[in-house]
Design a protein around this motif. Structure first.
Motif, PDB file in Angstrom:
ATOM      1  N   LYS A  30     -26.678  17.439  24.927  1.00 33.53           N
ATOM      2  CA  LYS A  30     -26.905  16.157  25.832  1.00 33.53           C
ATOM      3  C   LYS A  30     -26.030  14.958  25.493  1.00 33.53           C
ATOM      4  CE  LYS A  30     -28.588  13.644  29.032  1.00 33.53           C
ATOM      5  NZ  LYS A  30     -28.290  13.985  30.470  1.00 33.53           N
ATOM      6  N   ALA A  31     -25.912  14.770  23.879  1.00 36.75           N
ATOM      7  CA  ALA A  31     -25.084  13.741  23.369  1.00 36.75           C
ATOM      8  C   ALA A  31     -23.557  13.907  23.377  1.00 36.75           C
ATOM      9  CB  ALA A  31     -25.874  13.275  21.788  1.00 36.75           C
ATOM     10  N   GLY A  32     -23.450  15.074  23.370  1.00 35.71           N
ATOM     11  CA  GLY A  32     -21.879  15.468  23.321  1.00 35.71           C
ATOM     12  C   GLY A  32     -21.454  15.414  21.942  1.00 35.71           C
ATOM     13  N   VAL A  33     -22.370  15.781  20.870  1.00 33.44           N
ATOM     14  CA  VAL A  33     -22.096  15.836  19.428  1.00 33.44           C
ATOM     15  C   VAL A  33     -22.556  17.064  18.854  1.00 33.44           C
ATOM     16  CG1 VAL A  33     -22.106  13.221  19.127  1.00 33.44           C
ATOM     17  CG2 VAL A  33     -24.157  14.602  18.804  1.00 33.44           C
ATOM     18  N   SER A  34     -22.096  17.261  17.709  1.00 35.91           N
ATOM     19  CA  SER A  34     -22.720  18.530  16.944  1.00 35.91           C
ATOM     20  C   SER A  34     -23.902  18.277  16.326  1.00 35.91           C
ATOM     21  CB  SER A  34     -21.643  18.826  15.795  1.00 35.91           C
ATOM     22  OG  SER A  34     -22.132  17.884  14.820  1.00 35.91           O
ATOM     23  N   LYS A  35     -24.810  19.394  16.049  1.00 37.83           N
ATOM     24  CA  LYS A  35     -26.091  19.457  15.496  1.00 37.83           C
ATOM     25  C   LYS A  35     -26.028  18.524  14.148  1.00 37.83           C
ATOM     26  CE  LYS A  35     -29.832  22.352  13.719  1.00 37.83           C
ATOM     27  NZ  LYS A  35     -30.212  23.775  13.765  1.00 37.83           N
TER      28      LYS A  35
END
Length: 220
Positions: A30-35
């Motif tokens: 959702k945030a457009g980043v990696s875990k």
């Protein structure tokens, strides 16, 4: 990416999937980043949900504060607290569902217990500061407790309902409860009704403005 933006992404994921199905992977997507970025900022899922709980309450608190700025009398300050708890963008069925999910974890999480105590104390403080100055309220402390419990109950009911609960109907429930609890005269009932109507109108304008919505979503 800032923690506030990750908290917002986590909240939106929680609203959509519920607490059981909200994963770090979904939040990251959702945030457009990696875990890894999510874990870097928060460490684990519990820390992230703590931030979500704080953020959800911050949006509600900021809404009430915005309405306070427009309140001219103690009765309007009381109305601001009530209306602020049942106005968009805060009072929506999906948000109520998320609130129930977060509250369900409170008995098992000491940090969230502390946050919930702060939330409850702020609610009662806001109510008491207004009620103590509203004429003809014989027991402000009892009335404040009654209103706070009713607000929580209406949020719970809204979260469990399969259909949307209208905020104005909740405000009307509380209006009737205050009139009965405090035994308000016709003059005071009319004064409270007018204050609730004015705060509702202001909330529609102020709390749904682009400026407030951007602030609520963590944008600047």
């Amino acid at each position: 990416m800032r923690r506030a933006e990750l908290s917002q992404a986590a909240f939106e994921t929680l609203v959509k999937y519920g607490i059981r199905n909200t994963t770090l992977e979904r939040i990251a997507r959702k945030a457009g980043v990696s875990k890894g970025v999510v874990l870097h900022h928060f460490g684990d899922k519990d820390a992230l949900f703590e931030a979500v709980m704080r953020r959800a309450n911050t949006v509600l608190r900021d809404g009430v504060i915005e309405l306070f700025r427009h309140a001219k009398t103690p009765t309007e300050r009381l109305a601001a607290v009530i209306v602020g708890n049942f106005s968009e963008p805060v009072f929506q069925r999906e948000v109520c569902n998320a609130w129930i999910s977060l509250c369900a974890d409170v008995p098992y999480n000491r940090q969230n217990q502390r946050i919930q105590r702060v939330i409850d104390a702020r609610m009662r403080s806001n109510l008491m500061s207004a009620l103590c100055e509203v004429p003809d309220v014989p027991a402000p402390s009892d009335t404040a407790e009654h209103i706070a419990v009713l607000i929580d109950g209406l949020w719970l009911k809204a979260g469990l309902n399969s259909s949307d609960t209208i905020g104005s109907a909740c405000v009307d429930h509380i209006y009737k409860a205050i009139c009965a609890q405090a035994g308000l005269s016709a003059e005071r009932r009319n004064e409270l009704s007018a204050a609730l109507e004015r705060m509702t109108t202001i909330s529609t304008i102020v709390l749904q403005s682009n400026a407030f919505l951007q602030k609520a979503s963590g944008q600047r």
